[in-house]
Design an enzyme around this catalytic site. Structure first.
Site, PDB file in Angstrom:
ATOM      1  N   PHE A 122      -2.574   4.363  -5.345  1.00  0.00           N
ATOM      2  CA  PHE A 122      -3.422   5.219  -4.513  1.00  0.00           C
ATOM      3  C   PHE A 122      -2.758   6.534  -4.129  1.00  0.00           C
ATOM      4  O   PHE A 122      -3.430   7.499  -3.774  1.00  0.00           O
ATOM      5  CB  PHE A 122      -3.854   4.459  -3.255  1.00  0.00           C
ATOM      6  CG  PHE A 122      -2.849   4.416  -2.144  1.00  0.00           C
ATOM      7  CD1 PHE A 122      -2.871   5.363  -1.126  1.00  0.00           C
ATOM      8  CD2 PHE A 122      -1.892   3.415  -2.089  1.00  0.00           C
ATOM      9  CE1 PHE A 122      -1.961   5.328  -0.086  1.00  0.00           C
ATOM     10  CE2 PHE A 122      -0.976   3.369  -1.050  1.00  0.00           C
ATOM     11  CZ  PHE A 122      -1.011   4.324  -0.050  1.00  0.00           C
ATOM     12  N   LYS A 123      -1.445   6.610  -4.217  1.00  0.00           N
ATOM     13  CA  LYS A 123      -0.745   7.800  -3.748  1.00  0.00           C
ATOM     14  C   LYS A 123      -0.817   8.953  -4.744  1.00  0.00           C
ATOM     15  O   LYS A 123      -0.354  10.061  -4.448  1.00  0.00           O
ATOM     16  CB  LYS A 123       0.695   7.447  -3.408  1.00  0.00           C
ATOM     17  CG  LYS A 123       0.738   6.438  -2.263  1.00  0.00           C
ATOM     18  CD  LYS A 123       2.126   6.032  -1.848  1.00  0.00           C
ATOM     19  CE  LYS A 123       2.038   5.010  -0.711  1.00  0.00           C
ATOM     20  NZ  LYS A 123       3.344   4.604  -0.195  1.00  0.00           N
TER      21      LYS A 123
END
Length: 449
Positions: free
Chosen positions: A106-107
């Site tokens: 997700f980063k």
């Protein structure tokens, strides 16, 4: 937009300074002076909008006063060259898959957005870029407990004028995660710290506060302490709402976020302040239960982190708690009791042991066929246990389960396929610098660069 420090003792900054410096002079985290509400028409149309268009509207609300309109659109559209779908797992629980970017975590969005925004500001020049430093390169320091390092390293790989130092705890990230930032070379240096994530984070924060080091080199951070890293993660939650609204399931929507350093859920809360109509939030923790205990008692008592199966959440003193506290205390104007009441009215918590995580992964796979990674398992179980009648839950599946292949295969008795993008990282040669957790050693190393 102007930005103030959560500690209240640093000069007000513009966006460029907040991004380039990362941390305020008083060691506080930057907060925007205002959070503008998005128009009702936006939410009326959102279910028919593409992810990139949704994100551009949100980004304009955050950054539109400080970044040229065309440049901001280019940054957003270049950042989001992939989708983050919502996948049905059970009748009332959906997974928001945030792992379809370059490093399958997700980063990626925050790291890619920050790399492009920082590049934009460097092209603009100005004192905020650290003109007093003798080393003209901008040096990005990032502490990682797992996926931050790979996302930032790959987001900044090959960017001219920027060097990235990734600090990670020795032996406490998955082998595939480690490959993603130790095999790149070029302008990426991996620092293998003999300690835990909190030690890595402390080294980064101490570096920002060291005057001699800052005279020697330009420093900034790409952890979620940086506003350009955590704010773009709000894009996810607006997109999730849009997809659920298109299904007719957005009226009683609960978002559950597996949480470590609390940047991801913090961005969701900022989205809520902008008008995003999420009913409530759940912060799902592993055995590192500092925030969960705060919700129960009103007392924030950080402690040493515990190593768990969900290693990216192994944080004992989450930095972004300061932002959450500041947001709901109205910049310190409310009493601790009133602030705690506001937070617990909107956010609940859950905490799970390794055995509970394993149990949840097996149960979900057996009953639905959906493969959870250990972090997503915390989110899924929190919804199973915490949803009320009539509510629909969406949990963040924050990383592809193959990034934790050994754990997932062993727990589920399967041989999960490794995507080609991950296999490519595993073929590289590890390059890292061993480091103690003593700041004097880290400073001495940086002073030689």
């Amino acid at each position: 937009m102007k930005y103030y420090s959560t500690n209240g003792k640093a000069p007000i900054a513009d966006l460029q300074k907040a991004v380039v410096k990362g941390l305020a002079e008083d060691r506080g985290l930057y907060m925007p002076e205002e959070i503008y509400k998005l128009p009702k028409a936006f939410f009326g149309d959102i279910s028919g909008m593409k992810f990139q268009d949704i994100a551009y509207n949100v980004a304009s609300n955050f950054f539109g006063e400080d970044v040229d309109e065309d440049a901001l659109q280019d940054i957003v559209y270049d950042t989001l060259s992939f989708d983050c779908p919502v996948v049905k797992v059970t009748d009332n629980i959906y997974a928001l898959e945030l792992f379809h970017g370059p490093t399958l975590a997700f980063k990626d969005v925050g790291a890619r957005f920050m790399a492009r925004l920082l590049g934009y500001f460097l092209r603009q020049g100005g004192d905020a870029c650290g003109e007093t430093a003798t080393n003209r390169t901008v040096n990005v320091l990032v502490a990682t407990s797992g996926d931050t390092g790979s996302a930032v390293a790959n987001g900044f790989l090959g960017v001219e004028g920027i060097h990235v130092y990734v600090l990670y705890p020795k032996g406490k990230v998955s082998p595939i995660q480690e490959c993603q930032f130790t095999t790149l070379g070029k302008n990426i240096t991996a620092i293998e710290v003999d300690g835990v994530f909190d030690d890595c984070q402390a080294l980064v924060k101490s570096a920002f506060m060291d005057e001699e080091l800052n005279q020697h080199m330009k420093l900034t951070s790409a952890n979620s302490i940086n506003v350009a890293r955590f704010l773009p993660q709000a894009f996810y939650y607006f997109n999730a709402y849009a997809r659920m609204k298109a299904l007719g399931l957005a009226d009683n929507l609960v978002m559950c976020v597996p949480s470590g350093n609390f940047g991801n859920i913090c961005s969701a809360l900022f989205g809520h302040e902008m008008g995003l109509p999420i009913k409530r939030f759940i912060a799902a923790n592993n055995a590192n239960d500092v925030f969960y205990n705060y919700l129960q008692t009103g007392k924030y008592e950080p402690k040493a982190s515990i190593q768990t199966l969900a290693n990216a959440m192994d944080v004992g003193d989450p930095s972004n708690f300061a932002r959450i506290l500041n947001l709901y205390s109205q910049n310190g104007t409310l009493t601790p009791e009133a602030t705690h009441h506001r937070i617990t009215n909107l956010i609940s918590g859950a905490t799970y042991s390794d055995e509970q995580i394993k149990e949840t992964m097996r149960q979900c796979y057996s009953e639905t066929g959906y493969v959870l990674d250990p972090h997503g398992a915390c989110g899924y179980r929190a919804l199973q246990e915490g949803l009320k009648p009539g509510e629909v839950g969406v949990f963040c599946e924050t990383a592809h389960p193959a990034k934790f292949k050994e754990k997932v295969d062993d727990i589920l008795g399967i041989d999960i396929e490794i995507p080609a993008r991950l296999r490519a990282f595993m073929e590289g040669e590890k390059q890292s610098v061993e480091m103690t957790k003593d700041f004097a050693d880290f400073k001495a190393y940086l002073m030689q660069q």
